[in-house]
Design a protein around this motif. Structure first.
Motif, PDB file in Angstrom:
ATOM      1  N   LYS A 119       0.695  -1.180  -0.015  1.00 20.41           N
ATOM      2  CA  LYS A 119      -0.007  -0.018   0.132  1.00 20.41           C
ATOM      3  C   LYS A 119       0.809   1.177  -0.018  1.00 20.41           C
ATOM      4  O   LYS A 119       1.684   1.423   0.789  1.00 20.41           O
ATOM      5  N   SER A 170      -4.276  -6.325  -5.592  1.00 17.56           N
ATOM      6  CA  SER A 170      -5.212  -5.617  -5.094  1.00 17.56           C
ATOM      7  C   SER A 170      -6.396  -5.740  -5.715  1.00 17.56           C
ATOM      8  O   SER A 170      -7.788  -5.672  -5.493  1.00 17.56           O
ATOM      9  N   GLY A 195      -3.867   0.648  -6.244  1.00 23.38           N
ATOM     10  CA  GLY A 195      -3.745   0.816  -4.948  1.00 23.38           C
ATOM     11  C   GLY A 195      -2.402   1.703  -4.760  1.00 23.38           C
ATOM     12  O   GLY A 195      -1.799   1.805  -3.419  1.00 23.38           O
TER      13      GLY A 195
END
Length: 220
Positions: A119, A170, A195
């Motif tokens: 992330k 993701s 993401g």
């Protein structure tokens, strides 16, 4: 006792002490004793070093969908370098690179590093990863940099489960029956362009892409 015999006894004693010392070190400092396993094989060419590189596929073995390349890229030089492309020699598989800020080039700053995957980090996505790769194999990857040129490394191919869950794709693969995204295929921590929209800046050395310790744990 003759001098030659005395020298032989002293030499044998020194050898025994040396072996005992080495055995003690092995017992106290080995990776097994400390429960720390070595990182994935790293490689370096010129100012560039690659570390902890993996290819992470969909968590469901039967699901088709994107895969991501994760790892950490270090630049020990005095000039920024751009990661221009990642290719899979011998395979017709395309890799889409996206900067952490969501647009522009993936730049590895001078004296710094960049994380791929996870992330808020830069991403390297194979849209048809499951079709091109098989879990458990080692895939050769070629990283192309603006100054250093091509750097190749072998990467483990692993599913986005266990320790690799937060580093996996993701974008969920659709289930065969409904076409809806599968809940098991939505690990948090985007590795795809969708993401990677939040800038994270250059990752500091030692920050962690998944290591071989995770790879070996996931295998059990």
């Amino acid at each position: 006792m003759s001098s030659s015999l005395r020298r032989g006894v002293l030499a044998a004693t020194a050898l025994v002490l040396s072996i005992a010392s080495l055995s003690a070190c092995a017992a106290g400092n080995s990776a097994q004793t400390l429960e720390v396993k070595p990182d994935n094989a790293a490689t370096s060419v010129g100012d560039i070093k690659l570390q902890n590189v993996n290819v992470i596929t969909q968590p469901d073995l039967t699901a088709k969908g994107p895969a991501v390349i994760t790892g950490q890229v270090f630049n020990n030089g005095r000039k920024d370098q751009t990661l221009r492309a990642i290719t899979l020699p011998g395979k017709n598989a395309k890799v889409k690179l996206t900067a952490a800020k969501g647009s522009g080039d993936v730049v590895v700053p001078a004296g710094g590093s960049v994380l791929l995957g996870g992330k808020g980090n830069a991403s390297a996505v194979l849209p048809d990863g499951r079709e091109a790769l098989k879990d458990g194999e080692q895939q050769r990857l070629a990283f192309d940099f603006s100054n250093t040129g091509q750097v190749t490394i072998g990467a483990f191919v692993v599913p986005a489960t266990s320790y690799f869950k937060d580093w996996g794709p993701s974008e969920a693969a659709p289930t065969p029956s409904t076409g809806a995204p599968s809940g098991a295929a939505t690990p948090s921590g985007a590795g795809s362009p969708s993401g990677a929209g939040k800038p994270s800046g250059a990752a500091s050395p030692g920050a962690g892409a998944p290591s071989q310790a995770a790879q070996q744990h996931a295998g059990h």
